[in-house]
Design an enzyme around this catalytic site. Sequence first.
Site, PDB file in Angstrom:
ATOM      1  N   SER A   6      19.583 -17.637  25.552  1.00 31.74           N
ATOM      2  CA  SER A   6      18.663 -16.764  26.290  1.00 31.74           C
ATOM      3  C   SER A   6      17.370 -17.514  26.558  1.00 31.74           C
ATOM      4  O   SER A   6      16.704 -17.972  25.621  1.00 31.74           O
ATOM      5  CB  SER A   6      18.359 -15.506  25.475  1.00 31.74           C
ATOM      6  OG  SER A   6      17.203 -14.897  26.003  1.00 31.74           O
ATOM      7  N   HIS A  31      21.509 -16.958  29.838  1.00 30.03           N
ATOM      8  CA  HIS A  31      21.245 -15.522  29.721  1.00 30.03           C
ATOM      9  C   HIS A  31      19.780 -15.281  30.086  1.00 30.03           C
ATOM     10  O   HIS A  31      18.872 -15.872  29.487  1.00 30.03           O
ATOM     11  CB  HIS A  31      21.545 -15.085  28.290  1.00 30.03           C
ATOM     12  CG  HIS A  31      21.433 -13.621  28.054  1.00 30.03           C
ATOM     13  ND1 HIS A  31      22.479 -12.738  28.279  1.00 30.03           N
ATOM     14  CD2 HIS A  31      20.409 -12.862  27.588  1.00 30.03           C
ATOM     15  CE1 HIS A  31      22.094 -11.511  27.964  1.00 30.03           C
ATOM     16  NE2 HIS A  31      20.836 -11.557  27.540  1.00 30.03           N
ATOM     17  N   ASP A  33      16.817 -12.537  30.403  1.00 30.46           N
ATOM     18  CA  ASP A  33      16.399 -11.210  29.958  1.00 30.46           C
ATOM     19  C   ASP A  33      15.278 -10.665  30.829  1.00 30.46           C
ATOM     20  O   ASP A  33      14.151 -11.160  30.792  1.00 30.46           O
ATOM     21  CB  ASP A  33      15.943 -11.282  28.494  1.00 30.46           C
ATOM     22  CG  ASP A  33      17.116 -11.442  27.547  1.00 30.46           C
ATOM     23  OD1 ASP A  33      18.072 -10.655  27.657  1.00 30.46           O
ATOM     24  OD2 ASP A  33      17.099 -12.371  26.714  1.00 30.46           O
ATOM     25  N   MET A  35      12.847  -7.624  31.627  1.00 30.48           N
ATOM     26  CA  MET A  35      12.263  -6.445  30.949  1.00 30.48           C
ATOM     27  C   MET A  35      11.109  -5.889  31.782  1.00 30.48           C
ATOM     28  O   MET A  35      10.339  -6.649  32.373  1.00 30.48           O
ATOM     29  CB  MET A  35      11.740  -6.848  29.572  1.00 30.48           C
ATOM     30  CG  MET A  35      12.789  -7.543  28.714  1.00 30.48           C
ATOM     31  SD  MET A  35      12.168  -7.855  27.060  1.00 30.48           S
ATOM     32  CE  MET A  35      13.528  -8.826  26.377  1.00 30.48           C
ATOM     33  N   HIS A  64      20.442  -9.926  32.423  1.00 29.12           N
ATOM     34  CA  HIS A  64      20.487  -8.736  31.572  1.00 29.12           C
ATOM     35  C   HIS A  64      19.305  -7.858  31.948  1.00 29.12           C
ATOM     36  O   HIS A  64      18.166  -8.143  31.563  1.00 29.12           O
ATOM     37  CB  HIS A  64      20.432  -9.201  30.098  1.00 29.12           C
ATOM     38  CG  HIS A  64      20.435  -8.102  29.100  1.00 29.12           C
ATOM     39  ND1 HIS A  64      20.146  -8.304  27.762  1.00 29.12           N
ATOM     40  CD2 HIS A  64      20.696  -6.780  29.209  1.00 29.12           C
ATOM     41  CE1 HIS A  64      20.222  -7.157  27.108  1.00 29.12           C
ATOM     42  NE2 HIS A  64      20.551  -6.214  27.962  1.00 29.12           N
ATOM     43  N   MET A  66      17.028  -5.035  31.497  1.00 32.82           N
ATOM     44  CA  MET A  66      16.531  -4.020  30.560  1.00 32.82           C
ATOM     45  C   MET A  66      15.410  -3.283  31.276  1.00 32.82           C
ATOM     46  O   MET A  66      14.225  -3.413  30.948  1.00 32.82           O
ATOM     47  CB  MET A  66      16.039  -4.694  29.271  1.00 32.82           C
ATOM     48  CG  MET A  66      17.200  -5.167  28.404  1.00 32.82           C
ATOM     49  SD  MET A  66      16.685  -6.396  27.193  1.00 32.82           S
ATOM     50  CE  MET A  66      16.753  -7.854  28.206  1.00 32.82           C
ATOM     51  N   MET A 135      24.718  -4.764  22.117  1.00 28.39           N
ATOM     52  CA  MET A 135      23.413  -5.187  21.575  1.00 28.39           C
ATOM     53  C   MET A 135      23.420  -5.046  20.060  1.00 28.39           C
ATOM     54  O   MET A 135      23.753  -3.987  19.530  1.00 28.39           O
ATOM     55  CB  MET A 135      22.279  -4.318  22.146  1.00 28.39           C
ATOM     56  CG  MET A 135      22.017  -4.444  23.632  1.00 28.39           C
ATOM     57  SD  MET A 135      21.479  -6.063  24.178  1.00 28.39           S
ATOM     58  CE  MET A 135      20.042  -6.362  23.165  1.00 28.39           C
ATOM     59  N   ASP A 173      24.705  -9.588  21.767  1.00 27.45           N
ATOM     60  CA  ASP A 173      23.335 -10.038  22.049  1.00 27.45           C
ATOM     61  C   ASP A 173      22.365  -9.518  20.997  1.00 27.45           C
ATOM     62  O   ASP A 173      22.179  -8.307  20.852  1.00 27.45           O
ATOM     63  CB  ASP A 173      22.939  -9.528  23.444  1.00 27.45           C
ATOM     64  CG  ASP A 173      21.577 -10.026  23.909  1.00 27.45           C
ATOM     65  OD1 ASP A 173      20.981 -10.876  23.216  1.00 27.45           O
ATOM     66  OD2 ASP A 173      21.126  -9.558  24.977  1.00 27.45           O
ATOM     67  N   GLY A 174      21.710 -10.447  20.319  1.00 32.02           N
ATOM     68  CA  GLY A 174      20.632 -10.079  19.410  1.00 32.02           C
ATOM     69  C   GLY A 174      20.849 -10.549  17.988  1.00 32.02           C
ATOM     70  O   GLY A 174      21.788 -10.120  17.321  1.00 32.02           O
TER      71      GLY A 174
END
Length: 219
Positions: A6, A31, A33, A35, A64, A66, A135, A173-174
């Site tokens: 990520s 990846h 992210d 947000m 991804h 979010m 997640m 993920d996470g």
Amino acid sequence: MKIAPSILSADFSRLGQEVREVESAGADAHHVDVMDGRFVPNITIGPLVVKALAQVVKLPLEVHLMIVEPERHVEAFVKAGADLVYVHEEVCVHLHGLLSRIRELGCRPAVSINPSTPAPALSEVLHLVDRVLVMTVNPGFGGQSFIPEAVPKIAWLAQEAEKRELSFEIEVDGGVGPATVAQVAAAGAHQVVAGSAVYGAKDRARAIRAIRAACEAVS
Ligand code: DX5
Ligand code: ZN
């Protein structure tokens, strides 16, 4: 096990070099992210950065989202060069319609669920997606601790794929790194996101090897 570092944990002042470095280090995808400060507390990047990345990467770019109201933005991310787009089940009133639209736009549709969302909430859309993202942290930040309660959902999804002869993959993920990857591999994950475990390491190739080695111990 495929590994998607990520970029959230990358050095953004030299992002182009960072993504190229993890490609040489043995990554399988990038990846990204996204947000919005609403679905999650943090704000990160938009289509502009995805477009810039798409010009320099060789590996697939998975985005991804979010964000709330992802239907307003998926097209921009597809046009920017996303190979796969994750939308969150929790914010999609018309999830079936949105996943179909992502496919129509010529991109790979995928869906993500928070640790508190039951996997069967996806039952009626599993045939539409190329991948499901489980997640294992509450989304919003890199470097959080793995939530083990989410692991049985991976096994449920893997069983469902087998039972219904569906071809979607499962990504996790996470908080994934050498210490936690074995349990997700054993549960049936095909790919993991690794932010701090890869970008946070000085030697990225070594970090990727360590994740793979921890999986081999399972098989
Ligand atoms: C969390 C993000 C993750 C995160 C992973 O909201 O979706 O992709 O960057 O970072 P690590 O691997 O450090 O938990
Ligand atoms: Zn993510």
